[in-house]
Design a protein around this motif. Structure first.
Motif, PDB file in Angstrom:
ATOM      1  N   THR A   1       0.830  -1.218   0.000  1.00 18.49           N
ATOM      2  CA  THR A   1       0.000   0.000   0.000  1.00 18.49           C
ATOM      3  C   THR A   1       0.858   1.259   0.000  1.00 18.49           C
ATOM      4  O   THR A   1       0.608   2.207  -0.751  1.00 18.49           O
ATOM      5  N   VAL A   2       1.869   1.272   0.868  1.00 14.78           N
ATOM      6  CA  VAL A   2       2.724   2.464   0.983  1.00 14.78           C
ATOM      7  C   VAL A   2       3.493   2.679  -0.318  1.00 14.78           C
ATOM      8  O   VAL A   2       3.628   3.811  -0.803  1.00 14.78           O
ATOM      9  N   ALA A   3       3.994   1.605  -0.901  1.00 11.96           N
ATOM     10  CA  ALA A   3       4.763   1.734  -2.150  1.00 11.96           C
ATOM     11  C   ALA A   3       3.867   2.240  -3.279  1.00 11.96           C
ATOM     12  O   ALA A   3       4.273   3.104  -4.057  1.00 11.96           O
ATOM     13  N   CYS A   4       2.639   1.735  -3.341  1.00 12.32           N
ATOM     14  CA  CYS A   4       1.697   2.217  -4.383  1.00 12.32           C
ATOM     15  C   CYS A   4       1.442   3.712  -4.213  1.00 12.32           C
ATOM     16  O   CYS A   4       1.409   4.465  -5.197  1.00 12.32           O
ATOM     17  N   ALA A   5       1.302   4.147  -2.963  1.00 13.75           N
ATOM     18  CA  ALA A   5       1.049   5.573  -2.707  1.00 13.75           C
ATOM     19  C   ALA A   5       2.259   6.401  -3.131  1.00 13.75           C
ATOM     20  O   ALA A   5       2.104   7.498  -3.691  1.00 13.75           O
ATOM     21  N   LEU A   6       3.459   5.912  -2.895  1.00 14.36           N
ATOM     22  CA  LEU A   6       4.665   6.658  -3.294  1.00 14.36           C
ATOM     23  C   LEU A   6       4.752   6.739  -4.820  1.00 14.36           C
ATOM     24  O   LEU A   6       5.114   7.790  -5.367  1.00 14.36           O
TER      25      LEU A   6
END
Ligand code: GRF
Length: 203
Positions: A192-197
């Motif tokens: 999730t965090v990587a997709c947001a970045l």
């Protein structure tokens, strides 16, 4: 032709000090073709940590930076920071990394460093969380993934997973149940965090 959604995976490093079971779960998840993060590097501060061999066996570059070889915390962290930047790391996942990080290091990676903690924060910050949860008579316990800030286990909470505490639970059985949840939660949250970045990158 439509543009591929994942133009570039998030270059991620994992910091470990011990057995590295969370690190293994992250590396394995990131081996999937459509996972949005790539584990470029594992840094370990203890030369004898079991996680080092596990990371190598999974084909991940590993670097041991033994904190005992440095006179000050800052000197240790400067080498860690330099190593991370030389590898173009965008995101750090702490996974059983047992060194307190100074405000200097934390500030340089603010919003770019995650940690997993074996309790339902804000309960039971620090060590011996399973033992303390049992002693306190908790009916629920679990793990938390949070951003790292200057405090100890105080950063913004991203996600938690719960387990029931049974009357028959010991430190060991409770730790095992929580660890099982950690291995599910951390890869999901890194995703999730990587997709947001990636979504925030200039197009
Ligand atoms: C995990 O319980 C994690 O929550 C805590 O340290 C432990 C590390 O275990 N921060 P492992 O090295 O990932 O097996």
């Amino acid at each position: 032709m439509p543009r591929p959604i994942l133009t570039k995976k998030v270059r991620t490093a994992i910091l470990i000090s011990g057995g590295g079971s969370n690190m293994v779960s992250l590396v394995k998840a990131a081996q999937e073709a459509d996972y949005p993060a790539k584990i470029k590097l594992v840094i370990c501060n203890r030369p004898n940590a079991g996680g080092l061999a596990k990371a190598k066996a999974l084909g991940v570059e590993t670097i041991c930076i033994d904190h005992k070889n440095f006179k000050t915390r800052k000197a240790f962290e400067q080498v860690m920071d330099k190593t991370l930047r030389e590898h173009d790391i965008e995101l750090i996942c702490n996974a059983g990394f047992m060194r307190i990080l100074s405000p200097w290091f934390v500030g340089r990676w603010l919003g770019r460093q995650l940690n997993i903690h074996p309790s339902l924060l804000p309960k039971f910050k620090g060590l011996h969380t399973h033992e303390r949860a049992i002693e306190a008579g908790e009916s629920e316990h679990g793990c938390t993934i949070h951003y790292v800030d200057e405090g100890m286990d105080t950063g913004e909470i991203i996600a938690q997973a719960k387990v029931n505490v049974l009357a028959s639970d010991t430190n060991e059985t409770l730790a095992a149940k929580v660890l099982q949840q950690e291995h599910i939660l951390y890869p999901a949250i890194l995703k999730t965090v990587a997709c947001a970045l990636i979504a925030k990158r200039p197009q």
